[in-house]
Design a protein around this motif. Structure first.
Motif: not given
Length: 128
Positions: A16-25
């Motif tokens: 979940d955290i990695m997906l949020v970071l991916l969306v931000m990038v």
């Protein structure tokens, strides 16, 4: 009382955290890089074009020369041959210098219309 042994790690919160970071990038990254051939692009208020895997980059320089994929100079007839070989699903991404003669743009559009090709993106700079 005996404690239960944990043999696995719950990775769902990590994902979940990695997906949020991916969306931000992905929302802050720029995907369209102007070509290696120096072209002074015209301005428009629209958004930038999406790049697709089966695409042909066509650049119209200020002097009216046509370049395919930033490395091969072609004539209008050679461009027509490449578009017909690429099929109607191929996307043509057009980079045209704003100082280039309008006749060059019309020639490219005439080729695309004659072939019934509708997958065209025109790259512009965002207005300031």
């Amino acid at each position: 009382m005996r404690m239960k042994r944990i043999d696995t790690i719950n990775v769902i919160p990590f994902i979940d955290i990695m997906l949020v970071l991916l969306v931000m990038v992905l929302t802050t990254a720029t995907f369209i890089r102007t070509g290696l051939i120096p072209v002074d692009l015209p301005e428009a208020k629209g958004t930038a074009a999406e790049h697709k895997p089966s695409e042909m980059k066509l650049t119209i320089k200020k002097d009216g020369t046509l370049w395919v994929d930033e490395k091969t100079q072609v004539s209008l007839a050679e461009f027509e041959k490449r578009v017909s070989e690429g099929g109607k699903n191929m996307t043509v991404v057009l980079y045209s210098d704003k100082e280039a003669a309008f006749q060059n743009f019309v020639g490219v559009m005439d080729v695309l219309k004659r072939l019934g090709h509708e997958q065209l993106y025109i790259v512009t700079d965002k207005q300031k």
